[in-house]
Design a protein around this motif. Structure first.
Motif, PDB file in Angstrom:
ATOM      1  N   ASN A 204       0.820  -1.219   0.000  1.00  0.00           N
ATOM      2  CA  ASN A 204       0.000   0.000   0.000  1.00  0.00           C
ATOM      3  C   ASN A 204       0.852   1.265   0.000  1.00  0.00           C
ATOM      4  O   ASN A 204       0.461   2.291  -0.574  1.00  0.00           O
ATOM      5  CB  ASN A 204      -0.935   0.001   1.204  1.00  0.00           C
ATOM      6  CG  ASN A 204      -2.110  -0.943   1.034  1.00  0.00           C
ATOM      7  OD1 ASN A 204      -2.587  -1.146  -0.074  1.00  0.00           O
ATOM      8  ND2 ASN A 204      -2.582  -1.534   2.127  1.00  0.00           N
ATOM      9  N   SER A 205       2.012   1.218   0.638  1.00  0.00           N
ATOM     10  CA  SER A 205       2.882   2.399   0.704  1.00  0.00           C
ATOM     11  C   SER A 205       3.793   2.530  -0.512  1.00  0.00           C
ATOM     12  O   SER A 205       4.430   3.569  -0.717  1.00  0.00           O
ATOM     13  CB  SER A 205       3.741   2.348   1.970  1.00  0.00           C
ATOM     14  OG  SER A 205       4.726   1.319   1.866  1.00  0.00           O
TER      15      SER A 205
ATOM     16  N   SER B 212       6.465   0.538  -1.075  1.00  0.00           N
ATOM     17  CA  SER B 212       7.804   0.002  -0.846  1.00  0.00           C
ATOM     18  C   SER B 212       7.935  -1.454  -1.308  1.00  0.00           C
ATOM     19  O   SER B 212       9.029  -2.004  -1.353  1.00  0.00           O
ATOM     20  CB  SER B 212       8.186   0.116   0.635  1.00  0.00           C
ATOM     21  OG  SER B 212       7.264  -0.568   1.454  1.00  0.00           O
TER      22      SER B 212
END
Length: 290
Positions: free
Chosen positions: A193-194, A196
């Motif tokens: 979701n981020s 990364s």
């Protein structure tokens, strides 16, 4: 050498006392070791309690609810099987997945329960009950990632939970992906979701829940039927393994397994090899294992 009469008498008295003590033990039902085995036939860490290593975020298999209580398909099934074995107190403790089998092997826990796939490598460390699930593996990602299939993983950062079948599968079959290892699914999904991580590789049933919760999508559903899930037990607890196998067989034959499966995997294909024999009419359809 001549032994003084006084020493001979003392020796005879000691021998007679030992014989009397052994007679009394026999009259009372045998030696303490035998009594201990009868009172704790499965060699549990604490008599009358099964201590279980598990995972707290593996929906719908094992997870902690809002009150911190463990629930899920594997949890309810194991409790039912333990009850059939005569043990009603079951204590679940959350661990990183990779720590479960070592903790069972070294005696910290009586069993490991977390949709654990049975493999030859894992059987070097612990024993397993008979299988109770078999499964699909899924690549989950964001709608904007551009990953549409396994070929799209080339050069991408692919999350896996350390110590799982997914990690082993990815190492072997996705050599062009950059694997990022996480302690659990929640941290891997947070990374997706981020941004990364580009995708996460996990079991099919867990992926469905994350897709719904986070608006993620499946890029690939991959069959992996050669490692059904089983309950892990230490190699020095054959009686516990035997009792779990009997309980599993009974739970499958009387329909308990089927009811739990329908509760926790609504709409998923039903694996017929775990149904009552009278209902096994076709080639089994698999479900997921971790």
């Amino acid at each position: 050498m001549r032994i003084p009469i006084s020493r001979t008498f003392r020796f005879g008295a000691v021998a007679a006392s030992a014989t009397l003590a052994m007679s009394l033990l026999s009259a009372c039902g045998g030696a303490p070791a035998s009594s201990s085995t009868q009172e704790n036939p499965y060699g549990l860490i604490e008599k009358g309690t099964v201590r279980v290593a598990s995972v707290g975020d593996l929906k719908p298999y094992t997870f902690a609810d809002a009150q911190g209580n463990f629930t899920g398909f594997d949890v309810e099934l194991f409790k039912d099987v333990a009850h059939r074995a005569g043990v009603d107190k079951v204590v679940f403790t959350g661990q990183d997945f990779s720590a479960i089998l070592p903790a069972v092997a070294n005696g910290q826990f009586d069993a490991g329960v977390a949709a654990i796939g049975i493999t030859d490598k894992r059987k070097e460390t612990v024993d397993f009950s008979n299988g109770y699930l078999a499964g699909y593996l899924t690549v989950i990602t964001t709608k904007a990632s551009g990953i549409k299939d396994v070929d799209g993983l080339n050069g991408k950062r692919l999350g896996v939970v350390q110590g799982t079948l997914q990690e082993a599968y990815a190492v072997k079959n996705f050599p062009s992906a950059n694997l990022v290892r996480f302690p659990d699914n929640n941290s891997a999904i947070a990374a997706v979701n981020s941004g990364s991580a580009d995708a996460h590789f996990l079991d099919y049933e867990s992926a469905k829940a994350y897709e719904k919760q986070h608006g993620l999508v499946s890029a690939a559903d991959i069959p992996s039927f050669d490692a059904p899930a089983g309950f892990a037990v230490a190699k020095d607890k054959p009686a516990l393994k035997e009792a779990l196998n009997k309980g599993l067989a009974d739970a499958m034959e009387d329909g308990t397994w089927k009811k739990l499966y329908q509760k926790w995997f609504p709409g998923s294909p039903m694996p017929e090899q775990y149904l009552p024999k009278a209902e096994q009419t076709a080639t089994p359809a698999p479900t997921a294992s971790k």
